[in-house]
Every structure is written in C-alpha cells, then in structure tokens.
Design a protein around this motif. Sequence first.
Motif, PDB file in Angstrom:
ATOM      1  N   ASP A  65     -46.141  20.653  -5.138  1.00  0.00           N
ATOM      2  CA  ASP A  65     -46.841  19.470  -4.683  1.00  0.00           C
ATOM      3  C   ASP A  65     -46.503  19.247  -3.221  1.00  0.00           C
ATOM      4  N   GLN A  66     -47.513  19.212  -2.360  1.00  0.00           N
ATOM      5  CA  GLN A  66     -47.291  19.080  -0.927  1.00  0.00           C
ATOM      6  C   GLN A  66     -46.822  17.696  -0.516  1.00  0.00           C
ATOM      7  N   GLY A  67     -46.753  16.765  -1.458  1.00  0.00           N
ATOM      8  CA  GLY A  67     -46.302  15.428  -1.123  1.00  0.00           C
ATOM      9  C   GLY A  67     -44.809  15.237  -1.248  1.00  0.00           C
ATOM     10  N   PHE A  68     -44.066  16.233  -1.697  1.00  0.00           N
ATOM     11  CA  PHE A  68     -42.651  16.070  -1.963  1.00  0.00           C
ATOM     12  C   PHE A  68     -41.834  17.094  -1.183  1.00  0.00           C
ATOM     13  N   ALA A  69     -40.637  16.674  -0.754  1.00  0.00           N
ATOM     14  CA  ALA A  69     -39.673  17.594  -0.155  1.00  0.00           C
ATOM     15  C   ALA A  69     -38.776  18.151  -1.259  1.00  0.00           C
ATOM     16  N   VAL A  70     -38.354  19.396  -1.095  1.00  0.00           N
ATOM     17  CA  VAL A  70     -37.485  20.062  -2.062  1.00  0.00           C
ATOM     18  C   VAL A  70     -36.099  20.209  -1.445  1.00  0.00           C
ATOM     19  N   LEU A  71     -35.074  19.945  -2.226  1.00  0.00           N
ATOM     20  CA  LEU A  71     -33.716  20.139  -1.736  1.00  0.00           C
ATOM     21  C   LEU A  71     -33.465  21.606  -1.423  1.00  0.00           C
ATOM     22  N   GLY A  72     -32.655  21.855  -0.399  1.00  0.00           N
ATOM     23  CA  GLY A  72     -32.153  23.200  -0.183  1.00  0.00           C
ATOM     24  C   GLY A  72     -31.021  23.464  -1.157  1.00  0.00           C
ATOM     25  N   ASP A  98     -29.060  14.275  15.632  1.00  0.00           N
ATOM     26  CA  ASP A  98     -30.518  14.401  15.606  1.00  0.00           C
ATOM     27  C   ASP A  98     -30.935  15.867  15.723  1.00  0.00           C
ATOM     28  N   GLU A  99     -30.250  16.602  16.581  1.00  0.00           N
ATOM     29  CA  GLU A  99     -30.550  18.022  16.761  1.00  0.00           C
ATOM     30  C   GLU A  99     -30.319  18.789  15.461  1.00  0.00           C
ATOM     31  N   ALA A 100     -29.189  18.519  14.803  1.00  0.00           N
ATOM     32  CA  ALA A 100     -28.883  19.191  13.539  1.00  0.00           C
ATOM     33  C   ALA A 100     -29.921  18.865  12.480  1.00  0.00           C
ATOM     34  N   ALA A 101     -30.272  17.584  12.363  1.00  0.00           N
ATOM     35  CA  ALA A 101     -31.256  17.178  11.361  1.00  0.00           C
ATOM     36  C   ALA A 101     -32.618  17.794  11.647  1.00  0.00           C
ATOM     37  N   THR A 102     -32.978  17.865  12.918  1.00  0.00           N
ATOM     38  CA  THR A 102     -34.271  18.457  13.283  1.00  0.00           C
ATOM     39  C   THR A 102     -34.334  19.923  12.898  1.00  0.00           C
ATOM     40  N   ARG A 103     -33.247  20.646  13.106  1.00  0.00           N
ATOM     41  CA  ARG A 103     -33.240  22.071  12.733  1.00  0.00           C
ATOM     42  C   ARG A 103     -33.393  22.244  11.225  1.00  0.00           C
ATOM     43  N   VAL A 104     -32.716  21.411  10.457  1.00  0.00           N
ATOM     44  CA  VAL A 104     -32.811  21.518   8.993  1.00  0.00           C
ATOM     45  C   VAL A 104     -34.221  21.177   8.531  1.00  0.00           C
ATOM     46  N   LEU A 105     -34.793  20.114   9.060  1.00  0.00           N
ATOM     47  CA  LEU A 105     -36.148  19.726   8.664  1.00  0.00           C
ATOM     48  C   LEU A 105     -37.166  20.779   9.085  1.00  0.00           C
ATOM     49  N   THR A 106     -36.974  21.350  10.258  1.00  0.00           N
ATOM     50  CA  THR A 106     -37.883  22.400  10.720  1.00  0.00           C
ATOM     51  C   THR A 106     -37.844  23.601   9.786  1.00  0.00           C
ATOM     52  N   LEU A 107     -36.638  24.002   9.384  1.00  0.00           N
ATOM     53  CA  LEU A 107     -36.510  25.123   8.450  1.00  0.00           C
ATOM     54  C   LEU A 107     -37.224  24.808   7.140  1.00  0.00           C
ATOM     55  N   LYS A 108     -37.070  23.622   6.628  1.00  0.00           N
ATOM     56  CA  LYS A 108     -37.725  23.255   5.371  1.00  0.00           C
ATOM     57  C   LYS A 108     -39.245  23.303   5.504  1.00  0.00           C
ATOM     58  N   MET A 109     -39.759  22.860   6.644  1.00  0.00           N
ATOM     59  CA  MET A 109     -41.208  22.932   6.856  1.00  0.00           C
ATOM     60  C   MET A 109     -41.670  24.378   6.955  1.00  0.00           C
ATOM     61  N   GLN A 110     -40.928  25.183   7.703  1.00  0.00           N
ATOM     62  CA  GLN A 110     -41.307  26.580   7.867  1.00  0.00           C
ATOM     63  C   GLN A 110     -41.297  27.333   6.542  1.00  0.00           C
ATOM     64  N   HIS A 169     -41.687  25.989   3.561  1.00  0.00           N
ATOM     65  CA  HIS A 169     -42.507  25.281   2.568  1.00  0.00           C
ATOM     66  C   HIS A 169     -41.679  24.533   1.529  1.00  0.00           C
ATOM     67  N   LEU A 170     -40.549  24.003   1.968  1.00  0.00           N
ATOM     68  CA  LEU A 170     -39.752  23.135   1.098  1.00  0.00           C
ATOM     69  C   LEU A 170     -40.117  21.682   1.297  1.00  0.00           C
ATOM     70  N   MET A 171     -40.891  21.392   2.316  1.00  0.00           N
ATOM     71  CA  MET A 171     -41.409  20.056   2.520  1.00  0.00           C
ATOM     72  C   MET A 171     -42.696  20.180   3.335  1.00  0.00           C
ATOM     73  N   PRO A 172     -43.595  19.217   3.235  1.00  0.00           N
ATOM     74  CA  PRO A 172     -44.855  19.324   3.951  1.00  0.00           C
ATOM     75  C   PRO A 172     -44.659  19.254   5.453  1.00  0.00           C
ATOM     76  N   ALA A 173     -45.434  20.046   6.179  1.00  0.00           N
ATOM     77  CA  ALA A 173     -45.350  20.045   7.634  1.00  0.00           C
ATOM     78  C   ALA A 173     -46.044  18.849   8.245  1.00  0.00           C
ATOM     79  N   VAL A 174     -46.932  18.212   7.470  1.00  0.00           N
ATOM     80  CA  VAL A 174     -47.610  16.981   7.918  1.00  0.00           C
ATOM     81  C   VAL A 174     -47.445  15.942   6.832  1.00  0.00           C
ATOM     82  N   PRO A 175     -47.421  14.662   7.185  1.00  0.00           N
ATOM     83  CA  PRO A 175     -47.300  13.631   6.155  1.00  0.00           C
ATOM     84  C   PRO A 175     -48.433  13.701   5.167  1.00  0.00           C
ATOM     85  N   PRO A 176     -48.165  13.489   3.872  1.00  0.00           N
ATOM     86  CA  PRO A 176     -49.259  13.500   2.887  1.00  0.00           C
ATOM     87  C   PRO A 176     -50.255  12.389   3.170  1.00  0.00           C
TER      88      PRO A 176
END
Length: 288
Positions: free
Chosen positions: A1-8, A265-277, A279-286
């Motif tokens: 489901d593209q509306g949910f983020a998945v834990l690493g 902020d830098e650390a969090a951005t890298r983690v979120l970017t990896l999740k988007m890349q 497909h563990l979380m949507p790259a755009v808001p649902p």
Amino acid sequence: DQGFAVLGVSMDEEGWNVHRLTNIYPPRKSAGDIHDSGSVQLATSEGTKVAHDLLSLGINTNFAPDVDVSKVENYIGYDWRAFGDTPDDVIKYAGPYLRAMQAGGAIGNLQHFPRLGDVPRTTDPHGTLATVSHTRAQIDSIDLAPFAHFIQSQDPLEQPGMIMSTDVLVPSLDPRLVAEISPTIMTDVLRKQLGYDGVAVTDALIMLGLQIDGRHLDLPEAGVRALNAGNDLLLGPSNPESMRSLVDAIKAALKDGTIAKSRLDEAATRVLTLKMQRHLMPAVPPQA
C-alpha cells in the motif's frame, strides 16, 4: 500500500556461521566458500537466495556483504567471512552477490568500514580494542578499494543502501578515535574522499573495542559521538532501558549544543531517502 511507510528490519545474514535462520532455512554458502568455488554464478545464486529468505520473513535489510580484504587465517577467527585477500577478488565475488540480493529486493550493506580484515584473533573488537597497522597508502589502495568501487559504481544494484562502520583503531587515519566515532574517518574519508552520501550505520555500540585512551565508552556516550562523527543509524540498544538511555543522551546533547540539529536532520533525511528509493515508503504524500 503506497499510503504506508514500512519499518526497516535488518539482520546480519552473511551465510554459514553468521546465519540466524537455521531453524527455518538451511545454511547458505559463506563468502569464503564462494571465493574458493571460483564461481561468480554461485555468488549470484547465493545473493538471490538470501534476498528471498529474508523478504519472506519481512526482513528487508541485510548487513552484508562483508567487503573486508583479508588473508583469512588472520581474520578474527572467522575464516569464512572474506570474499578474498585482494581488492579485485572481493569486488569480483561481492559484486554479483550484492547485485543479486538488491535485485531481489533486499537492501545491501557493506561492512566493516574502513577495514576489519586481518585483525588478529586475539584482538577481536567484540572483546577488546583492535588496532589496524596499515599505512595510509595501504588503506587507500587495499582496504578502501572495494568501498570506493561500489560507492562510485554506475550500476544502481551495486550501490549499497548502507555502509557499516566498526570500532577499530586505525592510527594512519586517526591516532586516537576508533572508526565509528571518528569524524576524520566517517566524514572526511567516507563522505568527502569516497563521495558516499548514503546511510552510515554503526556496528554494535556495546562492543568492548569501543574505547578512548583505554576507557570503554558506555552506550549513551558512544551514540552521541557516533552521530557527531557522521553515522546516521545506531546499533546497540537491546531493551527499553538502554534505548531510553540513548535517546535521553541524544536529547541532552541536542539541548546543550553537543549535537547540532542540522546533523540529526541530515541523518533523518538519509534514512528517509533510502526508504523512498527502496519503496519502503511513498516518495510523494498519498492523495486525500
């Protein structure tokens, strides 16, 4: 489901003795087995298998492959962990393993930055301070070569999702601070010299090799230092109390200025970017 983020969800599933799933899946070949076979096809098939096994259980990140360049008889007692004792051999076999694993959907992680190969059995950093004696020229030409290859690869499947630092003292890079907590190693070498801008994750911050001037660091201090050095994810807490102590230490460091908000902020951005890349979380808001 593209509306949910998945834990690493991560595991160190290298094969053979580092195999956490033996009650479910049979052991896979080790890095040493793959090297000794001389078969890149075996490396590919083992990478495919490990991705399948992990993902079938909801585990999406593997702390592998190990890209230490090592003469196996000296490699902290784990003679099966290294893909070879030359950079070319490590790249030759770790490359198809990493490509296949990531093609199968698992996030790959290169370890142990900047090197753990040839650390003697008697100085395993799980239990004591380990020192690497290579010169800067040897570090650059031997130990960093596999990391540089994969970081700078034009093949997205060869680019690691994460790189794991480790707690060894490398005097030719930093004479006082072990790698995990060294800004010189984690920022100047990994980020600036090699050009890596992905997620850096620590080894376990409870290992006894994590020392300064003969003093073992406790988890809260180690975590703050590791973040400041350039790591983005911290391994070590094993229960609610230790997690709370680490979070409280980070909050206190942020309040007193020991850690800058921009670093978090830098650390969090890298983690979120990896999740988007990945497909563990949507790259755009649902959409509403």
